[in-house]
Structures are given as structure tokens and as C-alpha cells.
Design a protein around this motif. Structure first.
Motif, PDB file in Angstrom:
ATOM      1  N   TYR A  52      23.366 -17.945  18.654  1.00  0.00           N
ATOM      2  CA  TYR A  52      22.472 -17.785  19.812  1.00  0.00           C
ATOM      3  C   TYR A  52      22.377 -16.334  20.266  1.00  0.00           C
ATOM      4  O   TYR A  52      23.359 -15.595  20.271  1.00  0.00           O
ATOM      5  CB  TYR A  52      23.002 -18.637  20.963  1.00  0.00           C
ATOM      6  CG  TYR A  52      22.356 -18.369  22.297  1.00  0.00           C
ATOM      7  CD1 TYR A  52      21.241 -19.084  22.704  1.00  0.00           C
ATOM      8  CD2 TYR A  52      22.870 -17.392  23.159  1.00  0.00           C
ATOM      9  CE1 TYR A  52      20.649 -18.844  23.933  1.00  0.00           C
ATOM     10  CE2 TYR A  52      22.280 -17.148  24.387  1.00  0.00           C
ATOM     11  CZ  TYR A  52      21.167 -17.867  24.771  1.00  0.00           C
ATOM     12  OH  TYR A  52      20.583 -17.627  25.977  1.00  0.00           O
ATOM     13  N   THR A  53      21.160 -15.911  20.623  1.00  0.00           N
ATOM     14  CA  THR A  53      20.970 -14.655  21.358  1.00  0.00           C
ATOM     15  C   THR A  53      20.006 -14.942  22.511  1.00  0.00           C
ATOM     16  O   THR A  53      19.258 -15.924  22.475  1.00  0.00           O
ATOM     17  CB  THR A  53      20.377 -13.535  20.481  1.00  0.00           C
ATOM     18  OG1 THR A  53      19.021 -13.882  20.117  1.00  0.00           O
ATOM     19  CG2 THR A  53      21.210 -13.299  19.222  1.00  0.00           C
ATOM     20  N   ASP A  54      20.008 -14.100  23.526  1.00  0.00           N
ATOM     21  CA  ASP A  54      19.108 -14.312  24.656  1.00  0.00           C
ATOM     22  C   ASP A  54      17.647 -14.287  24.222  1.00  0.00           C
ATOM     23  O   ASP A  54      16.819 -15.024  24.761  1.00  0.00           O
ATOM     24  CB  ASP A  54      19.339 -13.232  25.719  1.00  0.00           C
ATOM     25  CG  ASP A  54      20.662 -13.423  26.450  1.00  0.00           C
ATOM     26  OD1 ASP A  54      21.207 -14.546  26.408  1.00  0.00           O
ATOM     27  OD2 ASP A  54      21.164 -12.448  27.044  1.00  0.00           O
ATOM     28  N   GLU A  55      17.320 -13.431  23.244  1.00  0.00           N
ATOM     29  CA  GLU A  55      15.945 -13.347  22.762  1.00  0.00           C
ATOM     30  C   GLU A  55      15.613 -14.538  21.866  1.00  0.00           C
ATOM     31  O   GLU A  55      14.620 -15.222  22.060  1.00  0.00           O
ATOM     32  CB  GLU A  55      15.729 -12.045  21.983  1.00  0.00           C
ATOM     33  CG  GLU A  55      14.309 -11.917  21.436  1.00  0.00           C
ATOM     34  CD  GLU A  55      14.132 -10.749  20.486  1.00  0.00           C
ATOM     35  OE1 GLU A  55      13.082 -10.089  20.566  1.00  0.00           O
ATOM     36  OE2 GLU A  55      15.024 -10.504  19.657  1.00  0.00           O
ATOM     37  N   ASP A  56      16.452 -14.803  20.868  1.00  0.00           N
ATOM     38  CA  ASP A  56      16.213 -15.867  19.901  1.00  0.00           C
ATOM     39  C   ASP A  56      17.087 -17.068  20.255  1.00  0.00           C
ATOM     40  O   ASP A  56      17.986 -17.452  19.506  1.00  0.00           O
ATOM     41  CB  ASP A  56      16.520 -15.339  18.495  1.00  0.00           C
ATOM     42  CG  ASP A  56      15.961 -16.225  17.392  1.00  0.00           C
ATOM     43  OD1 ASP A  56      15.253 -17.198  17.720  1.00  0.00           O
ATOM     44  OD2 ASP A  56      16.237 -15.947  16.214  1.00  0.00           O
ATOM     45  N   TRP A  57      16.800 -17.683  21.389  1.00  0.00           N
ATOM     46  CA  TRP A  57      17.675 -18.726  21.936  1.00  0.00           C
ATOM     47  C   TRP A  57      17.500 -20.075  21.235  1.00  0.00           C
ATOM     48  O   TRP A  57      18.429 -20.871  21.179  1.00  0.00           O
ATOM     49  CB  TRP A  57      17.407 -18.897  23.436  1.00  0.00           C
ATOM     50  CG  TRP A  57      16.039 -19.434  23.761  1.00  0.00           C
ATOM     51  CD1 TRP A  57      14.887 -18.710  23.875  1.00  0.00           C
ATOM     52  CD2 TRP A  57      15.676 -20.797  24.000  1.00  0.00           C
ATOM     53  NE1 TRP A  57      13.828 -19.538  24.178  1.00  0.00           N
ATOM     54  CE2 TRP A  57      14.283 -20.814  24.267  1.00  0.00           C
ATOM     55  CE3 TRP A  57      16.380 -21.996  24.040  1.00  0.00           C
ATOM     56  CZ2 TRP A  57      13.579 -21.984  24.551  1.00  0.00           C
ATOM     57  CZ3 TRP A  57      15.688 -23.175  24.318  1.00  0.00           C
ATOM     58  CH2 TRP A  57      14.318 -23.161  24.580  1.00  0.00           C
TER      59      TRP A  57
ATOM     60  N   ASP B 125       5.153 -16.123  22.047  1.00  0.00           N
ATOM     61  CA  ASP B 125       4.409 -15.139  22.830  1.00  0.00           C
ATOM     62  C   ASP B 125       5.041 -13.789  22.537  1.00  0.00           C
ATOM     63  O   ASP B 125       6.119 -13.472  23.048  1.00  0.00           O
ATOM     64  CB  ASP B 125       4.487 -15.465  24.324  1.00  0.00           C
ATOM     65  CG  ASP B 125       3.713 -14.469  25.177  1.00  0.00           C
ATOM     66  OD1 ASP B 125       3.223 -13.461  24.618  1.00  0.00           O
ATOM     67  OD2 ASP B 125       3.618 -14.678  26.389  1.00  0.00           O
ATOM     68  N   LEU B 126       4.391 -12.997  21.689  1.00  0.00           N
ATOM     69  CA  LEU B 126       4.984 -11.735  21.244  1.00  0.00           C
ATOM     70  C   LEU B 126       5.114 -10.714  22.377  1.00  0.00           C
ATOM     71  O   LEU B 126       5.737  -9.674  22.203  1.00  0.00           O
ATOM     72  CB  LEU B 126       4.153 -11.142  20.106  1.00  0.00           C
ATOM     73  CG  LEU B 126       4.312 -11.859  18.761  1.00  0.00           C
ATOM     74  CD1 LEU B 126       3.276 -11.361  17.769  1.00  0.00           C
ATOM     75  CD2 LEU B 126       5.704 -11.667  18.216  1.00  0.00           C
ATOM     76  N   ARG B 127       4.539 -11.020  23.552  1.00  0.00           N
ATOM     77  CA  ARG B 127       4.667 -10.100  24.682  1.00  0.00           C
ATOM     78  C   ARG B 127       5.787 -10.516  25.633  1.00  0.00           C
ATOM     79  O   ARG B 127       6.034  -9.845  26.627  1.00  0.00           O
ATOM     80  CB  ARG B 127       3.331 -10.024  25.424  1.00  0.00           C
ATOM     81  CG  ARG B 127       2.196  -9.459  24.578  1.00  0.00           C
ATOM     82  CD  ARG B 127       0.838  -9.689  25.180  1.00  0.00           C
ATOM     83  NE  ARG B 127       0.526 -11.120  25.248  1.00  0.00           N
ATOM     84  CZ  ARG B 127      -0.648 -11.614  25.638  1.00  0.00           C
ATOM     85  NH1 ARG B 127      -1.613 -10.790  25.991  1.00  0.00           N
ATOM     86  NH2 ARG B 127      -0.862 -12.907  25.674  1.00  0.00           N
ATOM     87  N   SER B 128       6.452 -11.652  25.320  1.00  0.00           N
ATOM     88  CA  SER B 128       7.504 -12.139  26.216  1.00  0.00           C
ATOM     89  C   SER B 128       8.861 -11.617  25.759  1.00  0.00           C
ATOM     90  O   SER B 128       8.979 -10.909  24.766  1.00  0.00           O
ATOM     91  CB  SER B 128       7.506 -13.668  26.248  1.00  0.00           C
ATOM     92  OG  SER B 128       8.096 -14.173  25.063  1.00  0.00           O
ATOM     93  N   GLU B 129       9.905 -12.028  26.468  1.00  0.00           N
ATOM     94  CA  GLU B 129      11.261 -11.583  26.146  1.00  0.00           C
ATOM     95  C   GLU B 129      11.961 -12.519  25.172  1.00  0.00           C
ATOM     96  O   GLU B 129      13.092 -12.263  24.779  1.00  0.00           O
ATOM     97  CB  GLU B 129      12.092 -11.483  27.441  1.00  0.00           C
ATOM     98  CG  GLU B 129      11.527 -10.513  28.472  1.00  0.00           C
ATOM     99  CD  GLU B 129      11.378  -9.097  27.929  1.00  0.00           C
ATOM    100  OE1 GLU B 129      12.308  -8.630  27.247  1.00  0.00           O
ATOM    101  OE2 GLU B 129      10.321  -8.475  28.175  1.00  0.00           O
ATOM    102  N   THR B 130      11.300 -13.626  24.786  1.00  0.00           N
ATOM    103  CA  THR B 130      11.912 -14.576  23.854  1.00  0.00           C
ATOM    104  C   THR B 130      10.995 -14.798  22.657  1.00  0.00           C
ATOM    105  O   THR B 130       9.783 -14.542  22.725  1.00  0.00           O
ATOM    106  CB  THR B 130      12.208 -15.920  24.532  1.00  0.00           C
ATOM    107  OG1 THR B 130      10.979 -16.504  24.992  1.00  0.00           O
ATOM    108  CG2 THR B 130      13.161 -15.737  25.698  1.00  0.00           C
TER     109      THR B 130
END
Length: 617
Positions: free
Chosen positions: A272-277, A232-237
Motif C-alpha cells: 500500500y501507498t497513499d497514492e496507489d492505495w 483521475d490523472l489530476r488527483s492525488e490517487t
């Protein structure tokens, strides 16, 4: 003065126009076997292909042979009986006057010549195999860097090439067409508009636009529908969703969101990153268990979920750093020489239920303090046998570990299961720094710092290496196939653009800045590329500037925030669209939800500038 503006015509109508002109020329002329119409690269994107058109009085089968530089390099195909022959010519050489034989069944044929110029990159290091083993197959390498797709024969000669930067996985569909990522970037760094269904000659039959964009992988179901990795390109992940697409309409039939069975942060690995978990890089459907298996690079794990319910069945990976709640989903290792995989790619379920993947083995741990340096690292293809009743796992095969750092790829890559004991292992992300030491940086960043990149593709049969190809550059995956198929190799008629793109996330906050009436400063070096369903702003900004793109139509205003803050990328599975200067941005906006003509203006800090460009939606 207005900024640069270019309208990019979609390949499908452009190809349809060229095909119509080709067919009109064919019908107006008297083209026979002895005097055929030859159209080189008629669909614009495959410079090693042509189409030959002619008519025969009687229906007859036709065999086409592109003569190789050696006899084993010949590429031939027999087309079914017809009186009108529109034949794709595949497997031409670059920098060569190609000889093509066209022979009717039990009759004398003709020979034509197609001269091709310098249209492919010079990237071959070596190809070590035999024609008896490799036959007339082509090893296609899909892009991950600056080089567009290339297909190599047994001798290491490039016999198939796309000039369009169609990225990520290349798969042959049951009808013989290729299913590949589009060359239309939706959002940096590599989220594409969707997938092309394409003939190897370069004709695009369909574009499947995916609402949240496409990345990494896809899978053809038994009924022809398509599993596609998205988000979902509008989400935070990002990279944590899969959709099922209707093959005929492009409609989204079903969606799986991995946050429904996993908690972001649980099982986090070093990248790991919060966006690309999760960082999903593979999908596989297993009919025997009616389940989906996904590869999550940033949790160092492969997960298996129920196709119908989305409930978690099992996890393969190092169980450390996972919550107590999830421990029951892990397997207990048994047998000798067992190792967990780390930051794996391209999971495959074999016919007997074993699980294969390319184990990048990046970091060799889930913890920063225990990281293994690149020069001591290795990558491998690995096969695990699992017992879901006893929840036990055994390592039953591997290839690559013994090659050490020369075969180490911290990102991308794939394995293929051909048959028992017969596998492909593609290490596509090998990188060295400028001093020749295995790089700690991923390939695109190593190259930007003066380093070098390579890809090594191997095939192993009963533990004996039968094929090895080494090329310059990093390549996402390798796929072996024949250029021709038993089905229809080329169909006439205009392709279809299916599905839709979600609207681009807007910023709700209004910045109280009045238009200054000035044009965007020249040092921004700005331009816009406009397409049927989206447009892209290319520009240059100072790091830390507040930048917003505005679309204005009277009282109607759309605001899009453009980040100018440098953000580290822990994964860069396709660096094809990266700029060497991180001050240069590439920002895309879809036209979904827009209607009419909009003035494009850009806010930089406390000024709203004119661009002189209007966008029509």
C-alpha cells in the motif's frame, strides 16, 4: 542549438495513407489469382502478416493456408464468396520463406512465397503440449517488459507479433477484432492514452482515448460498450476508477470511483501507498447479479459493487487490518485447505457465480513483519465458491501452489475460465536475482540488477496439465485465440480516433525566474516527441533539482512541475517504459485546453532555459 524534436504521426492516418496507396495499385493493375498483389506488413506493426489482393470473374469462396513447418502447424481460413478478394495472411514465420496456398472452392489454387527476416525475439525456453490438444490456436503474451507482444503456436514458434508496444490486456471482441492497450504513453510508469480496436493483421479501426488514461484491464459489455480501468490523472490517487465507454462515440457514459465505497487506507496491505492505495488490475461484469468485481492488489482483496448504485456488496480477502465497519462484507471460510489470496490479479466470475483469480500470494500476509521471502513463496490460480446469504466462502480448486518458488510471480499474471475443469493459469512475473535466487524485487528491477525473468503459462483440464509454455521475459497476461475469426477479418477504410484526453495538471505557483537566454544544457540530453494530441519531453536531470516545463504564448503561460525525486514503486505491472537510469525522465503533456503555438522553456532551479522548440495545438 535547439533540442531534438520529432513529430510522431498517429498510426491511424499513417495506415490509411498506406492502405489507399495499396488499393490504388490494386485497381490500376490486372491482379488475378495466378498473379496476385502481395503486400507484406502493410499496416507497419505486424511483421508476421501480409495482405493478398486479386480478382476473380465469378464470386467464389477462397481458402488461404499458411503452411506450417509441420502439417499440424498449418493455419487456414476460408473467406466468403466475392469477386474482389482482399485477404489478410496471418501466421507467417520469422526467418523463413513462407509458403501460402490460395485455393478457390473446388478449383485449382496457387502457391505464393513470402520471405520474412529476423523480426521476432528469441525467447522460447520450451513448449510442452500436443497438436491434438492445442490445434491451430495461438497463445498471445502481452508485454510487461522489453519484449513486445508475441503469439506462439503448439510447437512454440512465434506466429503473431506486434512491433508496437501495445500493453496490458488483450481481448477478442465479439466481432473478431482485438481490444488492446495503445502504445501511446500518457504518464509514467504505464498509463496509456486508451485502447485500440485492431484487426490481428495490425490495422487499427479505432482508438478509444480515455480522459484519465487506461491501465490494466477492460471488458466488453453485452451491448458492445466497454468497461475500462482508469483514474483521475489530476488527483492525488491513481488506479481507483472505472468508466463505461460508448463503443461508437468514445463518450464516457458512467463512472465508478472506488473512494465512494471504500476508505483509502482501510485494509492496507504490505504494498500500500497513499497514492496507489487500491491498485486496480481487473474488472469483470456479472450479468446474473448486475454487479462489477474489481481486483485491488494493495488491499489484497476483490470487491464487488452494484452496477447501478456503486454500493459495496462483498469483499473477498483477509479481513485483518480492515475497519470494524467493513467486517460485515467479508466471508467466513469453510471446508478444508482454505487460503486467502494476496495481491491477486485478473478476477473472473464463472457462470455459476464462483470467483477465480490469479493469487500472486506476494508476502502471504497484510503485515510487514510477517512477510514470506520469495524463495519460500508460491503463486497459484484459485477458485472460490461463495454463499452471499450465509456469507461463507469455500476454496474449490487451485493450481500452482505445489510448484513453489519456480511458479512464483509477485506481480501481473492471469487466469482464464474456458469451461468446467478447463482453465488457463499464467504466471508471467517470475524473476531471479543475478545469483539465481528468486528475487525479492519485481521483475523489471530484478532485470536492471542483472537478474533474469521468465513467464510460465499452463492449461489444466480436469486437473491434468495439458499445456505449458515457458519463455524468457515477464509478460503481463496470456490469451489463447485463433488468428482468424468467423466475422470480417479485414475491413477497408480509415480508422477513427474517438474520445479525448484530460488536460495535464498544472502548477499554480509562479516561480519568479527570468529567462536567461541560454539553451538548455547539453548534459540534459533533451528531446521532444510531438503527437496530434500530446507531446512528451525526454530529458535528464540531477536528483533533487527543481524543474518546471513552461509553455508560453505571449501573456498565456502554462506551468508543469517535473518531479526529480526518486519514488519507490510497490507495483510495476508494466515496466516497458522504465529507464535503467532513474535520472532520465519522460514527462507527457496533453494538448487539451491549449490553442495556438507555444514556446517550450524549462526552469532548472534558478534559471529559465530556451529549448528552441515550439508546440502547436
Amino acid at each position: 542549438m535547439a533540442i531534438g524534436y520529432t513529430h510522431l504521426e498517429h498510426w491511424i492516418p499513417k495506415q490509411a495513407e498506406a492502405e489507399k496507396a495499396m488499393l490504388e495499385e490494386f485497381e490500376k493493375g490486372n491482379y488475378t489469382l495466378q498473379n496476385p498483389l502481395v503486400k507484406y506488413n502493410p499496416y507497419f506493426i505486424n511483421p508476421l502478416a501480409a495482405v493478398v489482393l486479386f480478382k476473380t470473374e465469378k464470386a467464389t469462396a477462397i481458402t488461404v493456408t499458411v503452411k506450417g513447418k509441420t502439417k499440424p502447424a498449418d493455419i487456414s481460413h476460408t473467406f466468403p464468396k466475392a469477386t474482389t478478394h482482399i485477404l489478410p495472411i496471418l501466421g507467417l514465420y520469422a526467418n523463413y520463406n513462407n509458403t501460402v496456398e490460395i485455393k478457390p472452392y473446388r478449383s485449382e489454387g496457387v502457391t505464393i512465397h513470402i520471405e520474412v527476416g529476423d523480426v521476432v525475439p528469441d525467447i522460447l525456453e520450451y513448449c510442452d503440449t500436443t497438436p491434438e490438444y492445442f490445434q491451430d490456436n495461438i497463445m498471445i503474451l502481452s508485454p510487461s517488459g522489453l519484449f513486445s507482444p508475441c503469439g506462439f503456436d503448439y510447437a512454440g514458434d512465434i506466429r503473431w507479433h506486434l512491433t508496437a508496444m501495445c500493453v496490458f490486456d488483450y481481448k477478442r471482441l465479439r466481432n473478431g477484432n482485438l481490444l488492446i492497450g495503445t502504445d501511446r504513453l500518457l504518464k509514467m510508469p504505464y498509463y496509456m492514452s486508451g485502447l485500440y480496436e485492431m484487426s490481428p493483421v495490425g490495422k487499427i479501426y479505432k482508438e478509444y482515448r480515455i480522459p484519465g488514461g487506461y491501465h490494466h484491464d477492460q471488458f466488453e459489455m453485452e451491448d458492445g460498450n466497454l468497461l475500462v480501468l482508469t483514474e483521475d490523472l489530476r488527483s492525488e490517487t491513481v488506479e481507483d476508477m472505472c468508466v463505461l465507454i460508448d463503443r461508437q462515440t468514445g463518450e464516457v457514459l458512467k463512472t465508478w470511483d472506488y473512494k465512494n465505497c471504500l476508505t483509502p487506507g482501510d485494509g492496507a496491505g504490505v504494498s500500500y501507498t497513499d497514492e496507489d492505495w487500491f491498485h486496480n488490475n481487473a474488472v469483470w461484469y456479472d450479468k446474473n447479479t448486475n454487479s462489477l468485481t474489481f481486483s485491488g492488489r494493495h488491499i489484497d482483496s476483490m470487491i464487488n459493487i452494484d452496477y447501478e448504485t456503486g454500493k459495496l456488496n462483498w469483499i473477498i480477502g483477509d479481513p485483518r487490518n480492515w475497519s470494524e465497519e467493513k467486517q460485515k462484507y467479508f466471508f467466513k471460510p469453510v471446508g478444508n485447505d482454505f487460503e486467502w489470496q494476496y495481491e491477486q490479479h485478473a478476477n473472473v466470475i464463472t457462470p455459476n457465480g464462483d470467483v477465480m483469480c490469479f493469487d500472486n500470494h506476494h508476502n502471504d500476509t497484510k503485515f510487514e513483519a510477517e512477510k514470506r521471502p520469495a524463495y519460500k513463496s508460491y503463486s497459484r490460480g484459485v477458485r472460490y465458491r461463495i454463499d452471499t446469504d450465509k456469507m461463507e466462502i469455500e476454496q474449490v480448486w487451485q493450481y500452482g501452489r505445489g510448484r513453489g518458488a519456480e511458479f512464483f510471480s509477485p506481480y501481473i499474471c492471469n487466469v482464464e475460465y474456458y469451461n468446467e475443469g478447463h482453465y488457463l493459469v499464467h504466471s508471467g512475473g517470475i524473476a531471479y536475482d543475478k545469483d539465481g535466487v528468486p528475487s525479492e524485487a519485481l521483475g523489471p528491477y530484478a532485470a536492471m540488477s542483472g537478474g533474469s525473468q521468465y513467464a510460465i503459462t499452463c492449461e489444466v483440464y480436469n486437473d491434468k496439465k495439458m499445456y505449458e509454455l515457458k519463455v524468457k521475459g515477464n509478460f503481463y497476461r496470456a490469451e489463447k485465440l485463433k488468428l482468424y475469426c468467423d466475422g470480417i477479418n479485414l475491413e477497408m477504410g480509415e480508422g477513427k480516433i474517438l474520445g479525448y484526453l484530460n488536460d495535464t495538471k498544472e502548477m499554480d505557483t509562479e516561480i519568479p525566474v527570468e529567462a536567461c537566454g541560454e539553451m538548455l544544457p547539453e548534459e540534459c540530453n533533451a528531446r521532444i516527441e510531438d503527437e496530434i494530441d500530446k507531446f512528451t519531453l525526454f530529458s535528464r536531470f540531477v536528483k533533487g533539482d527543481l524543474v518546471m516545463l513552461m509553455l508560453e504564448q505571449g501573456e498565456e503561460v502554462h506551468r508543469y512541475y517535473i518531479s526529480t525525486t526518486a519514488t519507490p514503486n510497490k507495483a510495476m505491472c508494466c515496466g516497458s517504459f522504465l529507464d535503467t537510469d532513474d535520472r532520465n525522465i519522460r514527462f507527457g503533456v496533453t494538448k487539451t485546453g491549449l490553442s495556438g503555438t507555444y514556446d517550450v522553456r524549462i526552469i532548472i532551479n534558478d534559471k529559465k532555459y530556451e529549448t528552441g522548440v515550439q508546440i502547436k495545438a
